[in-house]
Structures are given as C-alpha cells and as structure tokens.
Design an enzyme around this catalytic site. Sequence first.
Site, PDB file in Angstrom:
ATOM      1  N   ILE A  10       0.786  -0.930  -0.012  1.00 21.00           N
ATOM      2  CA  ILE A  10       0.028   0.057  -0.091  1.00 21.00           C
ATOM      3  C   ILE A  10       0.845   1.186   0.185  1.00 21.00           C
ATOM      4  O   ILE A  10       0.407   2.272  -0.286  1.00 21.00           O
ATOM      5  CB  ILE A  10      -0.885   0.013   1.364  1.00 21.00           C
ATOM      6  CG1 ILE A  10      -2.196   1.178   0.893  1.00 21.00           C
ATOM      7  CG2 ILE A  10      -0.476   0.372   2.443  1.00 21.00           C
ATOM      8  CD1 ILE A  10      -3.486   0.674   1.679  1.00 21.00           C
ATOM      9  N   ASP A  33       1.020  -0.442   9.597  1.00 18.80           N
ATOM     10  CA  ASP A  33       1.260   0.803  10.302  1.00 18.80           C
ATOM     11  C   ASP A  33       2.862   1.374  10.288  1.00 18.80           C
ATOM     12  O   ASP A  33       3.010   2.305   9.696  1.00 18.80           O
ATOM     13  CB  ASP A  33       0.648   0.591  11.834  1.00 18.80           C
ATOM     14  CG  ASP A  33       0.551   2.086  12.633  1.00 18.80           C
ATOM     15  OD1 ASP A  33       0.317   1.795  13.754  1.00 18.80           O
ATOM     16  OD2 ASP A  33       0.865   3.050  11.946  1.00 18.80           O
ATOM     17  N   GLY A 118      -4.656  -8.449  10.342  1.00 14.70           N
ATOM     18  CA  GLY A 118      -3.276  -8.908  10.762  1.00 14.70           C
ATOM     19  C   GLY A 118      -3.002  -9.042  12.152  1.00 14.70           C
ATOM     20  O   GLY A 118      -3.714  -9.901  12.818  1.00 14.70           O
ATOM     21  N   VAL A 119      -2.430  -8.147  12.845  1.00  8.86           N
ATOM     22  CA  VAL A 119      -2.291  -8.489  14.293  1.00  8.86           C
ATOM     23  C   VAL A 119      -3.231  -8.659  15.002  1.00  8.86           C
ATOM     24  O   VAL A 119      -3.596  -9.340  15.981  1.00  8.86           O
ATOM     25  CB  VAL A 119      -1.546  -7.337  14.733  1.00  8.86           C
ATOM     26  CG1 VAL A 119      -1.341  -7.256  16.416  1.00  8.86           C
ATOM     27  CG2 VAL A 119       0.037  -7.039  14.081  1.00  8.86           C
TER      28      VAL A 119
HETATM   29  N1  APR Z   1       0.516  -3.099   2.271  1.00  4.49           N
HETATM   30  C1  APR Z   1      -0.777  -3.365   2.356  1.00  4.49           C
HETATM   31  N2  APR Z   1      -1.341  -4.368   3.287  1.00  4.49           N
HETATM   32  C2  APR Z   1      -0.329  -4.794   4.395  1.00  4.49           C
HETATM   33  C3  APR Z   1       1.250  -4.215   4.371  1.00  4.49           C
HETATM   34  C4  APR Z   1       1.482  -3.582   3.357  1.00  4.49           C
HETATM   35  N3  APR Z   1       2.760  -2.879   3.327  1.00  4.49           N
HETATM   36  N4  APR Z   1       1.591  -4.847   5.532  1.00  4.49           N
HETATM   37  C5  APR Z   1       0.964  -5.377   6.022  1.00  4.49           C
HETATM   38  N5  APR Z   1      -0.330  -5.432   5.151  1.00  4.49           N
HETATM   39  C6  APR Z   1      -1.707  -6.126   5.567  1.00  4.49           C
HETATM   40  C7  APR Z   1      -1.702  -7.534   6.344  1.00  4.49           C
HETATM   41  O1  APR Z   1      -1.286  -8.653   5.739  1.00  4.49           O
HETATM   42  C8  APR Z   1      -2.835  -7.355   6.814  1.00  4.49           C
HETATM   43  O2  APR Z   1      -3.759  -8.287   6.105  1.00  4.49           O
HETATM   44  O3  APR Z   1      -2.346  -5.350   6.161  1.00  4.49           O
HETATM   45  C9  APR Z   1      -3.564  -6.087   7.056  1.00  4.49           C
HETATM   46  C10 APR Z   1      -3.610  -5.576   8.356  1.00  4.49           C
HETATM   47  O4  APR Z   1      -2.624  -5.888   9.135  1.00  4.49           O
HETATM   48  P1  APR Z   1      -1.931  -5.013  10.345  1.00  4.49           P
HETATM   49  O5  APR Z   1      -0.998  -4.141   9.774  1.00  4.49           O
HETATM   50  O6  APR Z   1      -1.295  -5.893  11.622  1.00  4.49           O
HETATM   51  O7  APR Z   1      -2.994  -4.207  11.197  1.00  4.49           O
HETATM   52  P2  APR Z   1      -4.173  -4.809  12.146  1.00  4.49           P
HETATM   53  O8  APR Z   1      -4.461  -6.156  12.024  1.00  4.49           O
HETATM   54  O9  APR Z   1      -5.306  -3.801  11.900  1.00  4.49           O
HETATM   55  O10 APR Z   1      -3.443  -4.635  13.569  1.00  4.49           O
HETATM   56  C11 APR Z   1      -3.274  -3.155  13.839  1.00  4.49           C
HETATM   57  O11 APR Z   1      -0.934  -3.820  14.242  1.00  4.49           O
HETATM   58  O12 APR Z   1       0.670  -2.718  13.392  1.00  4.49           O
HETATM   59  C12 APR Z   1      -0.024  -2.636  14.462  1.00  4.49           C
HETATM   60  O13 APR Z   1       0.171  -0.408  15.140  1.00  4.49           O
HETATM   61  C13 APR Z   1      -0.708  -1.389  14.558  1.00  4.49           C
HETATM   62  O14 APR Z   1      -1.497  -1.967  16.714  1.00  4.49           O
HETATM   63  C14 APR Z   1      -1.837  -1.831  15.443  1.00  4.49           C
HETATM   64  C15 APR Z   1      -2.402  -3.205  14.882  1.00  4.49           C
END
Ligand code: APR
Length: 327
Positions: A10, A33, A118-119
């Site tokens: 992204i 993030d 994700g997380v």
């Molecule tokens: N581009 C697009 N999508 C991405 C990228 C990227 N560069 N990196 C990761 N993703 C995808 C992951 O594969 C997942 O499907 O983004 C989606 C959301 O994953 P996370 O980033 O882990 O976000 P989330 O599950 O909402 O958890 C948020 O994680 O990073 C921390 O600070 C953030 O505490 C918050 C939590």
Amino acid sequence: MPLEIVRNDITKMNVDAIVNAANSTLLGGGGVDGAIHKAAGKGLLMECIKLGGCKTGQAKITDAYKLPARFVIHTVGPKWKGGNHGEKSLLESCYRESLALAKEHNCETVAFPLISSGVYGYPKDKALRVAIDVISDFLLENDMTVFIVIFDKAAYKISEKLFSDIAEYIDDNYVDAHTDYSRESMRMKMPMQSVMAADFCECRASDLDSKLKQLDESFSQMLLRKIDEKGITDAECYKKANIDRKLFSKIRSDVNYKPSKTTAIAFAVSLELSLEETEDMLRKAGFALSHSNKFDIIIEYFIENGNYNIFEINEVLFAFDQKLLGA
Ligand code: APR
C-alpha cells in the site's frame, strides 16, 4: 473499475489517500502501520502526535509526506475477540468513517489494507466481506475508485466453503482447449435457420419480429433494451456492474461499441441475465463462454447459482488469479 482488489504494498500506491490500520495511540507500530510510517518519514509521526490518538472505529487524516499518496487516513480497527463483541460494526465503521473523510477531502482514489486482519486477528475472509460490503454500498451513491490492497496473497482468504465449491465446479466443467464444445461453438455449427428455429420454438409466433430484431441488434442496443425491460436506471446498471460512468456513456452513445469480454459479462451480471441471455449478449460483443477457460466457468457457476453480486464474484476471481469484472 470503481472497486478493485489488487496485490501490492500500500505504501507504493499512487492514489489520493491510503488508509492506515493504526492503533489508538496513532504513534505507529508493526504491520501496515509500521510500513506506512517508515515510508512516509518522520513528518508523519510529528503530525500524528498532535492528533491525540483515535478511538476504535474512528478515523483521522494527515498529510502523506514522502508517500506517493496525498493523504493518510488513520483508522483503528477492532481486535478480534470471537465475533460477539461488536467487532463487525466497529470494522464497518472504520471503512465508513475513512470513506467519509476521503470524500470530504475530494479524494478520487483511495486504497485500503484489510483492516484488523493482521495483528488484530480478524479472520481474513470475514474482514474482506466487511470491506467489500461497506465499500460497494458507498460506491452505489458516490463516484470514487477504491482499491482493496492485498499484501500477501497466500494469506488472502475467501470462505473455505465457497472456495471448495468453485474448485469442484471447475474440475467438473473444465475441459482442455482442444476438446471444448462450448454452447456457443455448438450453436455456431448449426445453420442459421435451425438456430432461428431453436429460438423460434421458445417464443410465441407473435414475438417473431421482435426476435428477428433482437437477432441483429448490437451489444449496446441489447444493453439499453435490457435496462428498460428491467425498469432500472442507467446509473443502477453501471454501478452494479462495477463500471464507471465515463465508460457507460461511451457505450450508450456508440451503437456499434465493442466492449471487452469482462465488461460485457459485468453488464450481464448486473442485469441478472440467465446463462442463455448472457451468451446472447456476449455474442453481440463478439465473445462466447467457453469451458476451456476458468474465468468463464467461475462466471457460469455464479449465474447458475443465481448469485449476481459482482463484488463477491470478483473476490473469487481474484482468489483464482483471474481478471476481475468491470472496466
Ligand atoms: N501493504 C498492504 N497491506 C499490508 C502491508 C502493506 N505494506 N503490510 C501488512 N499489510 C496487511 C496485512 O497482511 C493484513 O492483511 O494489512 C493487513 C492488516 O494487518 P496489520 O498491519 O497487522 O493491522 P491490524 O490487524 O489492523 O492490527 C493493527 O498492528 O501494526 C500494528 O500499530 C498497529 O497496533 C496496530 C495493529
């Protein structure tokens, strides 16, 4: 195409706004993030500090600094706790609030990651369904191009059941190119008068002249006739077909316009045509459905099952590495 599912990072998306799956501090983290803050540079963090955090389900907007985008919309998704703690409505709110902010800032293109998948542990197939449902509802009323950005294809999940049903349907119907006798090629082998006769016996003699007219109407004429017959507006038709307004007006104004196969099928799906009518509409654009083509078989699966949700069809086409429906 107003709603596209793409594989990308992204931070590389050259759009007006990218959406960040942040946490409530807005001070960065891992996952998308972390990637966004890293690519944007320090300026982004400096601006986020002033925002004073963000509630789950809410969204806030900042500049994008070194990113190719103009804005970053930070939203905080729900942590998955099994599905009975209001997670779905909070996740819907993330998409809704982010789209509202993008609209407020006159964004024409917006890219979303799969928030919370994700997380935060939200099951990916459920997270994708929420994203597609909220975004497609928004696009029925608004002109914008929205991308759902899938980072790691391996983790991309549509529901297991749907995936296995379709994989089975493909196995049952997929034939090698050289042995394919698609309905269309069989019809093309029949001399014209017997095709006419076949069509004729399906309709009362009194419809013969409208049948004859339909035989030589163009794709564009059939499309407009079907829109009238269904009693829907042009906008309802092209939005449901995931087609943008510009392309539709080109087709409307050129009686001999030849669309791409995916565009022709998108309209057939939007008009909820039967398989026969779909093949008829495709023939007028110079195409045929074929059993030696997985894309065509997946389309046939959805039409046979009466499922005309083009966003759900695109979800599956993406999962099977096929082109998506729409412009
Ligand atoms: N581009 C697009 N999508 C991405 C990228 C990227 N560069 N990196 C990761 N993703 C995808 C992951 O594969 C997942 O499907 O983004 C989606 C959301 O994953 P996370 O980033 O882990 O976000 P989330 O599950 O909402 O958890 C948020 O994680 O990073 C921390 O600070 C953030 O505490 C918050 C939590």
